[in-house]
Structure formats: C-alpha cells, structure tokens
Motif scaffolding. Structure first.
Motif, PDB file in Angstrom:
ATOM      1  N   VAL A  52       0.851  -1.191   0.000  1.00 29.24           N
ATOM      2  CA  VAL A  52       0.000   0.000   0.000  1.00 29.24           C
ATOM      3  C   VAL A  52       0.889   1.244   0.000  1.00 29.24           C
ATOM      4  CG1 VAL A  52      -1.764   1.270   1.280  1.00 29.24           C
ATOM      5  CG2 VAL A  52      -1.773  -1.246   1.272  1.00 29.24           C
ATOM      6  N   ALA A  53       0.671   2.099  -0.998  1.00 34.40           N
ATOM      7  CA  ALA A  53       1.435   3.349  -1.059  1.00 34.40           C
ATOM      8  C   ALA A  53       0.717   4.410  -0.237  1.00 34.40           C
ATOM      9  CB  ALA A  53       1.566   3.799  -2.503  1.00 34.40           C
ATOM     10  N   VAL A  54       1.469   5.208   0.472  1.00 31.12           N
ATOM     11  CA  VAL A  54       0.857   6.231   1.315  1.00 31.12           C
ATOM     12  C   VAL A  54       1.302   7.614   0.819  1.00 31.12           C
ATOM     13  CG1 VAL A  54       0.591   7.092   3.660  1.00 31.12           C
ATOM     14  CG2 VAL A  54       0.957   4.643   3.261  1.00 31.12           C
ATOM     15  N   ALA A  55       0.312   8.402   0.421  1.00 23.60           N
ATOM     16  CA  ALA A  55       0.604   9.792   0.047  1.00 23.60           C
ATOM     17  C   ALA A  55       0.247  10.648   1.249  1.00 23.60           C
ATOM     18  CB  ALA A  55      -0.221  10.200  -1.177  1.00 23.60           C
ATOM     19  N   ASP A  56       1.274  10.977   2.026  1.00 22.54           N
ATOM     20  CA  ASP A  56       1.029  11.544   3.345  1.00 22.54           C
ATOM     21  C   ASP A  56       1.131  13.067   3.332  1.00 22.54           C
ATOM     22  OD1 ASP A  56       0.596  11.816   5.989  1.00 22.54           O
ATOM     23  OD2 ASP A  56       2.438  10.802   6.651  1.00 22.54           O
ATOM     24  N   ALA A  57       0.120  13.713   2.760  1.00 15.40           N
ATOM     25  CA  ALA A  57       0.131  15.177   2.696  1.00 15.40           C
ATOM     26  C   ALA A  57      -0.014  15.773   4.085  1.00 15.40           C
ATOM     27  CB  ALA A  57      -0.985  15.672   1.780  1.00 15.40           C
ATOM     28  N   GLY A  58      -0.672  15.053   4.978  1.00 16.59           N
ATOM     29  CA  GLY A  58      -0.918  15.590   6.317  1.00 16.59           C
ATOM     30  C   GLY A  58       0.209  15.295   7.287  1.00 16.59           C
ATOM     31  N   ASN A  59       1.264  14.622   6.806  1.00 18.07           N
ATOM     32  CA  ASN A  59       2.383  14.273   7.665  1.00 18.07           C
ATOM     33  C   ASN A  59       1.971  13.486   8.907  1.00 18.07           C
ATOM     34  OD1 ASN A  59       4.882  14.809   6.697  1.00 18.07           O
ATOM     35  ND2 ASN A  59       4.708  17.032   7.073  1.00 18.07           N
ATOM     36  N   ARG A  76       6.143   4.622   1.227  1.00 20.31           N
ATOM     37  CA  ARG A  76       5.845   6.051   1.124  1.00 20.31           C
ATOM     38  C   ARG A  76       5.774   6.462  -0.341  1.00 20.31           C
ATOM     39  NH1 ARG A  76       5.954   9.543   5.260  1.00 20.31           N
ATOM     40  NH2 ARG A  76       7.101   8.191   6.678  1.00 20.31           N
ATOM     41  N   SER A  77       4.793   7.229  -0.658  1.00 19.50           N
ATOM     42  CA  SER A  77       4.695   7.799  -1.994  1.00 19.50           C
ATOM     43  C   SER A  77       4.834   9.321  -1.838  1.00 19.50           C
ATOM     44  CB  SER A  77       3.343   7.419  -2.611  1.00 19.50           C
ATOM     45  OG  SER A  77       3.230   8.009  -3.873  1.00 19.50           O
ATOM     46  N   THR A  78       4.856  10.012  -2.964  1.00 20.29           N
ATOM     47  CA  THR A  78       4.939  11.466  -2.864  1.00 20.29           C
ATOM     48  C   THR A  78       3.676  12.044  -2.253  1.00 20.29           C
ATOM     49  OG1 THR A  78       4.916  13.470  -4.182  1.00 20.29           O
ATOM     50  CG2 THR A  78       4.271  11.471  -5.275  1.00 20.29           C
ATOM     51  N   PRO A  79       3.780  13.090  -1.440  1.00 26.28           N
ATOM     52  CA  PRO A  79       2.591  13.654  -0.793  1.00 26.28           C
ATOM     53  C   PRO A  79       1.654  14.351  -1.781  1.00 26.28           C
ATOM     54  CG  PRO A  79       4.623  14.612   0.097  1.00 26.28           C
ATOM     55  CD  PRO A  79       5.027  13.726  -1.008  1.00 26.28           C
ATOM     56  N   ASP A  80       2.172  14.633  -2.934  1.00 29.92           N
ATOM     57  CA  ASP A  80       1.320  15.319  -3.909  1.00 29.92           C
ATOM     58  C   ASP A  80       0.346  14.330  -4.535  1.00 29.92           C
ATOM     59  OD1 ASP A  80       0.386  17.290  -5.713  1.00 29.92           O
ATOM     60  OD2 ASP A  80       1.652  16.335  -7.256  1.00 29.92           O
ATOM     61  N   LEU A  81      -0.935  14.549  -4.339  1.00 28.18           N
ATOM     62  CA  LEU A  81      -1.943  13.567  -4.725  1.00 28.18           C
ATOM     63  C   LEU A  81      -1.930  13.257  -6.216  1.00 28.18           C
ATOM     64  CD1 LEU A  81      -4.272  11.717  -3.961  1.00 28.18           C
ATOM     65  CD2 LEU A  81      -5.822  13.655  -4.231  1.00 28.18           C
ATOM     66  N   ALA A  82      -1.884  14.313  -7.038  1.00 29.01           N
ATOM     67  CA  ALA A  82      -1.932  14.110  -8.477  1.00 29.01           C
ATOM     68  C   ALA A  82      -0.748  13.267  -8.934  1.00 29.01           C
ATOM     69  CB  ALA A  82      -1.939  15.457  -9.194  1.00 29.01           C
ATOM     70  N   GLN A  83       0.427  13.633  -8.413  1.00 32.14           N
ATOM     71  CA  GLN A  83       1.642  12.888  -8.762  1.00 32.14           C
ATOM     72  C   GLN A  83       1.552  11.440  -8.279  1.00 32.14           C
ATOM     73  OE1 GLN A  83       4.255  13.930 -10.598  1.00 32.14           O
ATOM     74  NE2 GLN A  83       5.049  11.833 -10.382  1.00 32.14           N
ATOM     75  N   ALA A  84       1.052  11.299  -7.022  1.00 27.29           N
ATOM     76  CA  ALA A  84       0.936   9.973  -6.431  1.00 27.29           C
ATOM     77  C   ALA A  84       0.011   9.083  -7.258  1.00 27.29           C
ATOM     78  CB  ALA A  84       0.412  10.085  -5.004  1.00 27.29           C
ATOM     79  N   LYS A  85      -1.084   9.694  -7.734  1.00 30.07           N
ATOM     80  CA  LYS A  85      -2.035   8.918  -8.531  1.00 30.07           C
ATOM     81  C   LYS A  85      -1.394   8.409  -9.817  1.00 30.07           C
ATOM     82  CE  LYS A  85      -6.490  10.949  -7.336  1.00 30.07           C
ATOM     83  NZ  LYS A  85      -7.515  11.826  -7.927  1.00 30.07           N
ATOM     84  N   SER A  86      -0.638   9.262 -10.465  1.00 30.60           N
ATOM     85  CA  SER A  86      -0.052   8.799 -11.722  1.00 30.60           C
ATOM     86  C   SER A  86       1.038   7.765 -11.450  1.00 30.60           C
ATOM     87  CB  SER A  86       0.474   9.979 -12.568  1.00 30.60           C
ATOM     88  OG  SER A  86       1.487  10.644 -11.847  1.00 30.60           O
ATOM     89  N   ASP A  87       1.759   7.951 -10.311  1.00 29.73           N
ATOM     90  CA  ASP A  87       2.724   6.919  -9.917  1.00 29.73           C
ATOM     91  C   ASP A  87       2.020   5.592  -9.675  1.00 29.73           C
ATOM     92  OD1 ASP A  87       4.689   8.740 -10.030  1.00 29.73           O
ATOM     93  OD2 ASP A  87       5.106   8.826  -7.855  1.00 29.73           O
ATOM     94  N   PHE A  88       0.891   5.705  -9.016  1.00 29.67           N
ATOM     95  CA  PHE A  88       0.116   4.517  -8.646  1.00 29.67           C
ATOM     96  C   PHE A  88      -0.303   3.738  -9.895  1.00 29.67           C
ATOM     97  CE2 PHE A  88      -4.148   2.667  -7.773  1.00 29.67           C
ATOM     98  CZ  PHE A  88      -3.747   1.693  -6.881  1.00 29.67           C
ATOM     99  N   LYS A  89      -0.749   4.515 -10.913  1.00 25.31           N
ATOM    100  CA  LYS A  89      -1.171   3.870 -12.154  1.00 25.31           C
ATOM    101  C   LYS A  89      -0.011   3.140 -12.802  1.00 25.31           C
ATOM    102  CE  LYS A  89      -4.987   6.890 -13.322  1.00 25.31           C
ATOM    103  NZ  LYS A  89      -5.162   8.241 -13.872  1.00 25.31           N
TER     104      LYS A  89
END
Lengths: 444, 316
Positions: A52-59, A76-89
């Motif tokens: 499970v990748a975690v995009a932890d924008a809230g730290n 850990r994934s990048t906290p940036d949601l848009a970036q994280a989503k494309s990484d996820f794909k």
C-alpha cells in the motif's frame, strides 16, 4: 479351524479387491492431509503481501510508516496527490492511501484508491493503521505514550499441570481434546462402517441362499466368525493404509509446508524489501499458532504408547462387540428396510457416547458419568479412548473396562451366534423381538 | 445292499409346529432314493438334519453305521431347493472356495473343477462373474459345486426346477451316470410323477410322518388294484358279479374304452368273458398300474379320511 481361515480369506480378499475399498483407502489420507495442509497452505498463500502506497500530505506518519501487519506493507509515496495517482497507475502497488492535511480533533478527507476495489480485510487494516496513528498522536498530546499504555494491558497464558501420584505433568487440554476426538471418532466410524458391512454380507448370503450350501460344509458359527474376523482384517488394513499414506503424503509435503519453512520463506522475501527485522518478527508471530500446536503436541505429556495400545485394543474390541450383533441383525431380516427396528437399539449406545462425549467426556474426563461410560462395554470402546489422552485414568478402571469388554464381546458373539444360526434359515418371515428371544433357546 | 444312511425315529420340533414326527428310513447304497411328499411335509427339515445344518430333537441318523458327525460333511453333497451363489465372485474362484470348504486341497479342487467344467462344456465361464451368467448357467455351476468333491451321498432338492428341458435331460443323464458309478442319491421333490422312472426306492412323507416306503416296484405291486384298461370295438355290456366296470366311454366308430376291476378271478377270466359272452373285439388290454401320486393320495386317505391334496405351498 482351517475352514474359518478359508472364510476369513474369502471375506478379506473379495472386499480388499473392491473398487470402493481402494477409493476409500485413498480418500481417507487425502482428507487427513488436506485437513492439516489447508491451514498451512492458507498461511502460505497469504504470503502474497499487499503493498500500500501512502501519500502523506498531512504528515500523519511523518516519523514512521505503520509497521507491516498481516499481509500488508506500507511504502511512502509522494505527498502530492496528483503525482501519487499517476505513480500509482504506473506502479505495482495494490492501493494508494491519501492522507490530507488534517485536524487531529476532527480528521476527515482520507481516501483510498485501488485498481479493483479493496478487500474488506485490507480496508479494515488500513483504517486501523490510520486510527491507531491518530490515537498515538492524541496520546502524545495528552502526555501518555503508547508504550505506557501497552504496559497497562494484561495477557496471561495458562499452563495446565496434572498433579498425580507420579508427579507433576504439564499437559495441554487442547492437544488432549484433539487426540481424544480423533481416537473416538475413528472407532465410532469404523464400528459403524464395518458393522454395517458384516450385516450386509450376512444378508447377501441369506438372500442369495448360498448360506444353505455353505453351512452344509461349516457350522453357522464358523461362517459368522469367519466373516466378522475377515472384515476386521479389512478394517485394520484400511486403518494401516490410512496411517501409512497420511504419514507418507505429509512427509512428502512437509518440505514445502512445515511452519518453520513457511516462516523462513516469508522472512527471506521480506528481507528483500523493507525493514527486515520487523517483517521477520511479525511473520514469525503470525505463524506461531501452527508452531505452537506442533510444539504443544511434542511437549505434551501424552502417554503415547498407552494411548496407541489402548486405541488398537478398543478399536478391535468395540468392533467385535458390535460386529457380531450386526451379523445377527443381518441374519434375522430379509431386506435392508427391515433392519431399522433392530439397528436402533444396537447403535443407540454408540451414538449416545459420541454425542455426550463433547459435553461430558472432554470437559470432565474423570467425572462419574465418564468413568462409568468408560467401563460399561456398550460405551467403553469410545468413552475410554476419549478419556485416556487427558490422563489420570486409574489402572483398575482401565483393567476392569478391558476385562468387561472382552467378556462383553464373548457374550454378544455367543448371543449373535444363537440368533444367527436360526435366522439365516428363516425366510419370508417378519421377525419380532419375542421371536428372536425364542431363537436363543432353540437346540442345535 | 447295505444302507449308506439310516434315519431312526427322527423328531424335529419348531416353535409352533412339528416338522418331523418319528421318521425312520433307510437309503440303500448305490441307488436313487426318492424322498417324496407335498410342500411343507417335512422333506427339507429332514434334509437339513442329514446335511447337519440342524440337529434332530430326537432319534438319530447313521451314516454307514456311524452316528452322523462333522467328518461326514466331505462325503455329502447337497443341492438345496433354493439355489444361490456369490453373485460377485468368479465362477472358478467360487467353485474352488466351496470345494475347499468341503475339505478338498487346493490342487485337488483345481483339477476337479477343470474336469467338471470340461464335462459340462463350460470352461470359458471360469473367469466370469456369476451375476453375468443366465439363470440356467448358474444352475449348472451350482450342480458342479454340489458334486465337485465326489460325494458318496448326493442330496438333490427339487433338482430339475429352473432347468430347461435340454439341460434337465443332461442333468438326468449325469445323475444316472453317477448312480452307476456307485453314488447314492437322495432325490427330494413334491412332483412325484417326475421321478418315478428314475428312483429305485421311495419314501413318502406327509405331515411330518412317513406314510410309505420301499422299492418302487414293490410299492406299486402292493397297490395294484386288479384294474385293467380295455379298448376295443363293439357294444360292451358287462353284467357279471366277478367284474366291476369303473369307467366306460363310447367313442366314434363303435370304439370303447373301459376300466374294469376284477373282483374275483384272473385277467384271463376277464379276457375270456369279454371275447365270449361280451361279444366285443378286444384291441388293447393292459393292467392299470397306479402312479406313485395315486398311491400317495390313496395312502394318505387311508390314514386321514379328510385329506385334500395340497396344491401349494407352505414354505418348507
């Protein structure tokens, strides 16, 4: 005597060569192995960890991601949601958790993205991980740390010890119960299975009318005993095959299935990824139920030679006790449908023992009811083998029970023989209990 | 001839009826002995005592002079009325098993099985399951099983039931051949007319008692009734105190048939009277010898005036 031997041979060979016998002999061990292997296999299969990748924008997990738990690992994934989503794909993760900037008193806006929908357990686990982290934060805010809280929780393991004249023995009631059930069930099943075979065999000879030819050569009693003993040999063969095949198959599979191996496998794979120590530790903990069972069995102070010896004795004794009665039933009737009225009183004690075994035998193996049931020959074949694994059966009870069972099967065999010799020549007559009792006193 | 089997005052009582009430008989060695009687007369009960399936309540049975005991089992062959074989066993194995139960060694049994299967031309059946054979075939196998151990005494209970005429004849020849080789045979049946011609001796059993026994010829002679069957042409008008007309039938073309009993005198007297004073032309003249069946009925009527022949059939 040599004629009984001929009959035993025929009964044995015709049965052992039957397809149904061969199939039963193969299916039995497969079931046993499956019974043991499936839980281990499941444990092994769940080794397919979900990542499970975690995009932890809230730290929320600023200092430390949640530990790997069950089958889940967090990365850990990048906290940036848009970036994280494309990484996820692009990536191979099973799910992406987005943690927004959050207010500890009122945390909202958590999201989980997945390709195929999440399993309930995965969703629960993610949920729990987040909840726990929030709790931790809140605890920290209130000045309590997690370690202090954990210390407050209690978790006690009970070791049960049998206190007897010979000293203290640590025992495990779990293992005793399992052994008791296994032995009791095997005897119950074999008496039924092979008792009914005797009955069918007798009925076959009677309805075929071959019996008249045969008993002009041998005594009816010899024919009945030959059948009973021949089928007993079939039963022992089947039991031996089951044990051998079960042991054989499980040893063959043990290489890949033993709990230790599974633990090792998972640890190895885990090392390749992240945080080897925690993962290995967790995996070991998770599998320790299976390991515990094995060690419990090894460490439990079961008197294995006594249990095996008694099991074999009661296995044979119970069979002989009931077997000839089944033979007598077969001789008294013309068709299977007529057997019902006579079957019930014969099978009742057996069924009863097995039914009450749960309530009485395994919960209070040395109580009055259990003691008597293990002494009276009608119930002792099952009751005694179910008591023995719990230990504490006095020798006099065991001795009395064995003596009564031997006396019992001599008596039932005699009784059955009296009914049998009249019954097999009695065609086309519905028989009542009154009639049966008269047969007992017919002269040869 | 020395008897192979002596039955002496044998009694057998079942819960609510007497199966045998003091039956005595002797089976001479090397002959065919007919055990005759209606269903339920006690034949099967007697046979079961001889084959040691059950024991008598009273009396005794001697085999060649010794009280019957298990050592005689191998010398007796028994074909029960109700035939039966293990359906799921191969013919060869089954015969081997039954022969070994009779005390034959495996090797001995194997050669004998081969010989008998050859003799009945059923060699190819040896590896077949009994259930795959027709009923008639099973009967043959069963007969082989009965005689395989060369019994000195062969007991056949209704042997012809279930055989087609061709196989019944085959069986009959086989039985006669065995008799000629010295085997004693007890032949039990309720169809008395079927065995008269084969039996040397008979015993009639009715209602648990023996009513009659002896050589077939003697029995029939004893029951001759001086009755003659006459056929001829002319008008038969018989008025004579010495002769009694039992039955008279007129047929076409002036033919007649009559049964005449000689109350006094000889057959020649009757013949002379018919030719002379009777004024008829005699074409056939023969003594009417009673059948065993008739003798049986007559004998039973003598002892039980209310007797009605039983057509069928309590279980034996």
């Amino acid at each position: 005597m040599s004629k009984i031997w001929l009959i035993v041979q025929r009964e044995y060979l015709t049965r052992v060569r039957k397809k149904s016998f061969i199939i039963m002999s193969l299916i039995g061990p497969l079931l046993t192995v499956a019974f043991i292997a499936v839980p281990v296999l499941i444990a092994k299969m769940s080794g397919d960890d979900k990542v499970v990748a975690v995009a932890d924008a809230g730290n929320l997990f600023a200092d430390k991601l949640p530990d790997a738990k069950d089958d889940i690992r967090f990365v850990r994934s990048t906290p940036d949601l848009a970036q994280a989503k494309s990484d996820f794909k692009a990536g191979k993760f099973d799910a992406l958790v987005y943690i927004p900037k959050l207010d500890l008193t009122n945390p909202t806006g958590f999201q989980v993205f997945s390709r195929k929908g999440l399993s309930v357990s995965l969703e629960n686990d993610i949920n729990r991980a987040i909840n726990q982290q929030i709790e931790n934060r809140r605890l920290a805010q209130s000045g309590i740390d997690r370690a202090t809280l954990d210390k407050l929780k209690a978790n006690v393991d009970l070791e049960t010890v049998t206190l007897s004249d010979t000293g203290e023995k640590s025992s495990s009631s779990g293992v005793s119960t399992a052994v008791a059930y296994l032995c009791g069930f095997l005897i119950y099943m074999f008496i039924f299975m092979y008792g009914v075979q005797i009955m069918r065999g007798v009925m076959e000879e009677k309805t075929n009318r071959i019996v008249e030819v045969v008993i002009s050569s041998v005594k009816p009693f010899e024919l009945m005993m030959g059948k009973v003993l021949g089928i007993a040999a079939v039963g022992f063969t089947q039991l031996a095959l089951w044990v051998l095949l079960s042991v054989g198959i499980s040893t063959a599979m043990a290489g890949s299935l033993s709990p230790e191996k599974v633990v090792q496998d998972r640890a190895d794979r885990a090392t390749a990824i992240v945080r080897p120590d925690t993962v290995k530790d967790k995996a070991a903990k998770q599998d320790n139920v299976a390991v515990k069972m094995m060690t419990a069995f090894r460490n439990s102070d079961l008197n294995v030679p006594l249990i095996v010896a008694c099991f074999l004795f009661y296995f044979l004794g119970g069979y002989l006790f009931y077997g000839s009665l089944f033979g007598a039933i077969g001789s008294a009737v013309d068709s299977e449908t007529d057997t019902q009225q006579f079957m019930l009183p014969v099978t009742m004690p057996l069924i009863l023992t097995f039914v009450v075994s749960q309530a009485i035998l395994t919960t209070n193996p040395n109580g009055t009811v259990a003691v008597w049931m293990s002494i009276i020959p009608f119930t002792s074949p099952i009751a005694m083998v179910m008591r023995l694994p719990f230990g504490g059966v006095p020798m006099w009870q065991l001795g009395l029970s064995i003596a009564l069972l031997i006396g019992g099967f001599v008596f039932t065999t005699w009784l059955a023989g009296r009914i049998y010799r009249v019954g097999i020549l009695m065609y086309g007559k519905k028989v009542s209990y009154g009639e049966l009792s008269k047969w007992l006193f017919y002269k040869g | 001839m020395k008897p192979i089997l002596q039955v002496q005052d044998v009694r057998k009582q079942y819960a609510n009826h007497t199966a045998l009430d003091g039956v005595s008989l002797e089976v001479p060695e090397g002959s065919i002995f007919g055990l005759l009687g209606p269903n339920g007369a006690g034949k099967t009960s007697l046979i079961r005592i001889i084959t040691q399936i059950t024991g008598p309540d009273g009396g005794q049975v001697l085999f060649r002079g010794e009280p019957l005991n298990p050592s005689h089992i191998g010398q007796i062959g028994y074909l029960p009325e109700e035939r039966g074989l293990y359906k799921k066993m191969k013919v060869g194995e089954q015969l081997l098993y039954l022969a070994q139960l009779k005390g034959l060694s495996k090797a001995d049994a194997t050669t004998k099985i081969k010989r008998w299967l050859d003799r009945f031309d059923i060699k190819t059946w040896a590896d077949k399951n009994v259930e795959d054979l027709s009923k008639g075939m099973q009967q043959k196998v069963q007969f082989v099983a009965t005689v395989l151990h060369d019994p000195a005494l062969l007991i056949l209970d209704e042997p012809f039931s279930g055989f087609d005429p061709i196989n019944a004849n085959l069986l009959k020849d086989e039985i006669l051949a065995m008799r000629d080789q010295g085997t004693s045979i007890i032949f039990s049946t309720h169809r008395m007319e079927s065995v008269e011609e084969m039996c040397d001796h008979i015993a009639l059993i009715n209602r648990s008692q023996k009513v009659l026994d002896g050589r077939v010829r003697d029995v029939r002679n004893a029951y001759r009734s001086q009755t003659y069957q006459v056929e001829g042409t002319g008008k038969l008008l018989l008025i004579h105190p010495d002769f009694e007309v039992l039955e008279q039938k007129e047929r076409e073309n002036g033919h007649f048939y009559a049964r005449i009993r000689i109350v006094h005198g000889t057959p020649n007297d009757l013949l002379r009277y018919l030719i002379g004073a009777g004024q008829v032309e005699v074409q056939a003249f023969r003594e009417q010898i009673p059948s065993i069946n008739e003798i049986f009925i007559r004998r039973v009527r003598e002892t039980h005036p209310d007797y009605v022949p039983e057509t069928d059939s309590m279980p034996a």
